[in-house]
Design an enzyme around this catalytic site. Structure first.
Site, PDB file in Angstrom:
ATOM      1  N   GLY A   1       0.815  -1.217   0.000  1.00 31.44           N
ATOM      2  CA  GLY A   1       0.000   0.000   0.000  1.00 31.44           C
ATOM      3  C   GLY A   1       0.850   1.270   0.000  1.00 31.44           C
ATOM      4  N   ARG A   2       0.157   2.417  -0.075  1.00 33.74           N
ATOM      5  CA  ARG A   2       0.858   3.715  -0.066  1.00 33.74           C
ATOM      6  C   ARG A   2       1.719   3.835   1.193  1.00 33.74           C
ATOM      7  NH1 ARG A   2      -4.243   5.333  -2.518  1.00 33.74           N
ATOM      8  NH2 ARG A   2      -5.118   4.830  -0.497  1.00 33.74           N
TER       9      ARG A   2
ATOM     10  N   LYS B   1      -9.396   8.277   0.154  1.00 34.73           N
ATOM     11  CA  LYS B   1      -9.683   7.950   1.556  1.00 34.73           C
ATOM     12  C   LYS B   1     -11.118   7.455   1.701  1.00 34.73           C
ATOM     13  CE  LYS B   1      -9.092   9.537   6.280  1.00 34.73           C
ATOM     14  NZ  LYS B   1      -8.392   8.325   6.688  1.00 34.73           N
TER      15      LYS B   1
ATOM     16  N   HIS C   1      -8.757  15.430   2.847  1.00 37.36           N
ATOM     17  CA  HIS C   1      -7.893  14.301   2.474  1.00 37.36           C
ATOM     18  C   HIS C   1      -8.055  13.972   0.993  1.00 37.36           C
ATOM     19  CE1 HIS C   1      -7.566  13.519   6.809  1.00 37.36           C
ATOM     20  NE2 HIS C   1      -6.480  12.828   6.516  1.00 37.36           N
ATOM     21  N   HIS C   2      -7.106  13.203   0.477  1.00 34.66           N
ATOM     22  CA  HIS C   2      -7.103  12.750  -0.921  1.00 34.66           C
ATOM     23  C   HIS C   2      -8.373  11.970  -1.280  1.00 34.66           C
ATOM     24  CE1 HIS C   2      -6.141   8.705   0.578  1.00 34.66           C
ATOM     25  NE2 HIS C   2      -5.371   9.335   1.459  1.00 34.66           N
TER      26      HIS C   2
ATOM     27  N   GLY D   1     -10.026   9.636  11.237  1.00 31.91           N
ATOM     28  CA  GLY D   1      -9.779   9.228  12.627  1.00 31.91           C
ATOM     29  C   GLY D   1      -9.150  10.369  13.421  1.00 31.91           C
ATOM     30  N   THR D   2      -8.308  11.147  12.749  1.00 28.46           N
ATOM     31  CA  THR D   2      -7.633  12.267  13.423  1.00 28.46           C
ATOM     32  C   THR D   2      -8.627  13.358  13.815  1.00 28.46           C
ATOM     33  OG1 THR D   2      -5.662  11.819  12.160  1.00 28.46           O
ATOM     34  CG2 THR D   2      -5.820  14.010  13.132  1.00 28.46           C
TER      35      THR D   2
ATOM     36  N   ALA E   1      -2.766   4.549  16.965  1.00 31.12           N
ATOM     37  CA  ALA E   1      -3.001   5.987  16.824  1.00 31.12           C
ATOM     38  C   ALA E   1      -3.668   6.245  15.493  1.00 31.12           C
ATOM     39  CB  ALA E   1      -1.682   6.761  16.899  1.00 31.12           C
TER      40      ALA E   1
HETATM   41  P1  NAD Z   1      -3.671   1.382   0.657  1.00 34.11           P
HETATM   42  O1  NAD Z   1      -5.037   0.978   0.177  1.00 34.11           O
HETATM   43  O2  NAD Z   1      -2.739   2.060  -0.282  1.00 34.11           O
HETATM   44  O3  NAD Z   1      -2.907   0.076   1.230  1.00 34.11           O
HETATM   45  C1  NAD Z   1      -3.508  -0.920   1.997  1.00 34.11           C
HETATM   46  C2  NAD Z   1      -2.703  -2.205   1.774  1.00 34.11           C
HETATM   47  O4  NAD Z   1      -3.180  -3.205   2.680  1.00 34.11           O
HETATM   48  C3  NAD Z   1      -2.887  -2.767   0.345  1.00 34.11           C
HETATM   49  O5  NAD Z   1      -1.620  -3.095  -0.204  1.00 34.11           O
HETATM   50  C4  NAD Z   1      -3.720  -4.007   0.571  1.00 34.11           C
HETATM   51  O6  NAD Z   1      -3.471  -5.030  -0.381  1.00 34.11           O
HETATM   52  C5  NAD Z   1      -3.228  -4.409   1.973  1.00 34.11           C
HETATM   53  N1  NAD Z   1      -4.093  -5.413   2.608  1.00 34.11           N
HETATM   54  C6  NAD Z   1      -5.426  -5.597   2.459  1.00 34.11           C
HETATM   55  N2  NAD Z   1      -5.829  -6.665   3.175  1.00 34.11           N
HETATM   56  C7  NAD Z   1      -4.714  -7.154   3.785  1.00 34.11           C
HETATM   57  C8  NAD Z   1      -4.485  -8.250   4.650  1.00 34.11           C
HETATM   58  N3  NAD Z   1      -5.493  -9.070   5.020  1.00 34.11           N
HETATM   59  N4  NAD Z   1      -3.229  -8.472   5.101  1.00 34.11           N
HETATM   60  C9  NAD Z   1      -2.218  -7.654   4.728  1.00 34.11           C
HETATM   61  N5  NAD Z   1      -2.371  -6.605   3.897  1.00 34.11           N
HETATM   62  C10 NAD Z   1      -3.613  -6.356   3.436  1.00 34.11           C
HETATM   63  O7  NAD Z   1      -3.925   2.276   1.954  1.00 34.11           O
HETATM   64  P2  NAD Z   1      -2.921   3.322   2.658  1.00 34.11           P
HETATM   65  O8  NAD Z   1      -3.156   4.695   2.148  1.00 34.11           O
HETATM   66  O9  NAD Z   1      -1.543   2.763   2.647  1.00 34.11           O
HETATM   67  O10 NAD Z   1      -3.492   3.293   4.157  1.00 34.11           O
HETATM   68  C11 NAD Z   1      -3.541   2.083   4.902  1.00 34.11           C
HETATM   69  C12 NAD Z   1      -4.259   2.348   6.224  1.00 34.11           C
HETATM   70  O11 NAD Z   1      -3.465   3.233   7.021  1.00 34.11           O
HETATM   71  C13 NAD Z   1      -5.624   3.039   6.077  1.00 34.11           C
HETATM   72  O12 NAD Z   1      -6.496   2.531   7.075  1.00 34.11           O
HETATM   73  C14 NAD Z   1      -5.312   4.504   6.336  1.00 34.11           C
HETATM   74  O13 NAD Z   1      -6.437   5.241   6.750  1.00 34.11           O
HETATM   75  C15 NAD Z   1      -4.280   4.337   7.412  1.00 34.11           C
HETATM   76  N6  NAD Z   1      -3.375   5.482   7.644  1.00 34.11           N
HETATM   77  C16 NAD Z   1      -3.093   5.744   8.935  1.00 34.11           C
HETATM   78  C17 NAD Z   1      -2.225   6.768   9.256  1.00 34.11           C
HETATM   79  C18 NAD Z   1      -1.876   6.993  10.712  1.00 34.11           C
HETATM   80  O14 NAD Z   1      -1.028   7.856  11.005  1.00 34.11           O
HETATM   81  N7  NAD Z   1      -2.487   6.248  11.635  1.00 34.11           N
HETATM   82  C19 NAD Z   1      -1.629   7.536   8.237  1.00 34.11           C
HETATM   83  C20 NAD Z   1      -1.945   7.233   6.906  1.00 34.11           C
HETATM   84  C21 NAD Z   1      -2.815   6.176   6.619  1.00 34.11           C
END
Ligand code: NAD
Length: 270
Positions: free
Chosen positions: A14-15, A160, A156-157, A166-167, A123
């Site tokens: 993921g990102r 989302k 957000h982008h 959540g923040t 968090a």
């Molecule tokens: P994304 O969709 O780009 O990536 C998610 C990844 O998780 C994908 O590669 C997907 O294939 C993978 N995935 C799905 N099911 C899975 C499983 N069962 N096991 C392992 N991997 C699995 O999303 P993103 O932008 O990278 O964000 C991921 C999460 O992090 C989101 O919930 C986002 O809101 C959160 N996030 C949190 C913070 C923070 O500071 N807490 C910051 C940014 C993003």
């Protein structure tokens, strides 16, 4: 040199996953021991280095979490995966840094249960700046009192999925709690068809989606004839990765419990 923190990245493709992989590989205090993504997804069995645009590192992306003892799991995947990931951490006794947002009440309950056996940092936003702004929001709300109206918006982008962020919820909860209100009772997420003026108690929380914005949060306090604004703008996804990996290093050897970034940064003492 201090012992290296061994880290497994879940949601590797993921990102956030790729940003975390790059940060771990560039770090001198951490070592990558696992990269996990969902079964059947593209990118499995690929070198994690290549996946994130770095040289090969010898760690392959797999669909199972099987790290060596002592490794910290850093999970930024999707809410539907969180429950299984927590259960797996319990099985392998691995400390967990959980960044996935939008998890439901039953998963949150499982997280609390798991924290009786494992040290966990969860968090909604791992940025050091946002953690500080949330603390400042609480201090401001306490100082200003209920007479000042609080409103918050977040941007957000377009990708989302959850809203409000959540923040945003976390900041609004801090404002509500600072002067004895319950977020669930006073939060207003939409004013469509409200047909009434604003009450003094409510806290508006509004969401905008579009473009590539990594995340912006602005909290406003309205007094008679003056306004205070607290804004945080995330310019780069790596701020979350840096915070999450700081939490991963902090977790090593910690007693079981559910911690957040306030604990990691020691902000509860100010
Ligand atoms: P994304 O969709 O780009 O990536 C998610 C990844 O998780 C994908 O590669 C997907 O294939 C993978 N995935 C799905 N099911 C899975 C499983 N069962 N096991 C392992 N991997 C699995 O999303 P993103 O932008 O990278 O964000 C991921 C999460 O992090 C989101 O919930 C986002 O809101 C959160 N996030 C949190 C913070 C923070 O500071 N807490 C910051 C940014 C993003």
């Amino acid at each position: 040199m201090d012992r290296l923190t061994a880290v497994v990245i879940v949601g590797a493709r993921g990102r956030m996953g790729k940003t975390l992989l790059r940060s771990v590989m560039e770090s001198e205090s951490m070592t990558l021991v696992g990269a996990v993504d969902r079964t059947g997804g593209p990118g499995l069995d690929q070198d994690a280095g290549r996946l994130c645009g770095m040289p090969d590192c010898g760690v392959m992306v797999t669909d199972t979490m099987d790290p060596p003892r002592g490794a910290v799991v850093v999970d930024f995947s999707l809410p539907r995966a969180t429950e299984n990931n927590i259960r797996r951490c319990l099985e392998i006794r691995a400390p967990l840094v959980l960044g996935t947002t939008g998890i439901d009440a039953s998963t949150r309950a499982l997280l609390k249960e798991a924290a009786q056996e494992l040290p966990i940092v969860s968090a909604a936003n791992f940025s050091v700046g946002v953690t500080l702004v949330t603390r400042l929001a609480s201090l401001a709300a306490k100082a200003l009192g209920r007479e000042w109206e609080a409103e918050l918006f977040e941007l957000h982008h377009r990708h989302k999925r959850d809203a409000p962020s959540g923040t945003a919820i976390r900041i609004a909860k801090a404002v509500a709690a600072a002067n004895g209100r319950s977020f669930d009772e006073v939060a207003v997420m939409s004013r469509e068809k409200a047909d009434r003026p604003r009450t003094n108690e409510e806290i508006g929380v509004m969401s905008l989606r579009g473009g590539g914005s990594i995340g912006e949060h602005t909290l406003m306090f309205f007094g008679e004839g003056e306004r205070i604004e607290l804004t945080h703008r995330a310019m780069d996804r790596s701020i979350f990765a840096q915070g999450a990996l700081r939490a991963a290093r902090w977790l090593g050897g910690r007693a079981p419990g559910l911690y957040d970034m306030v604990d990691v940064l020691g902000l509860d003492k100010i």
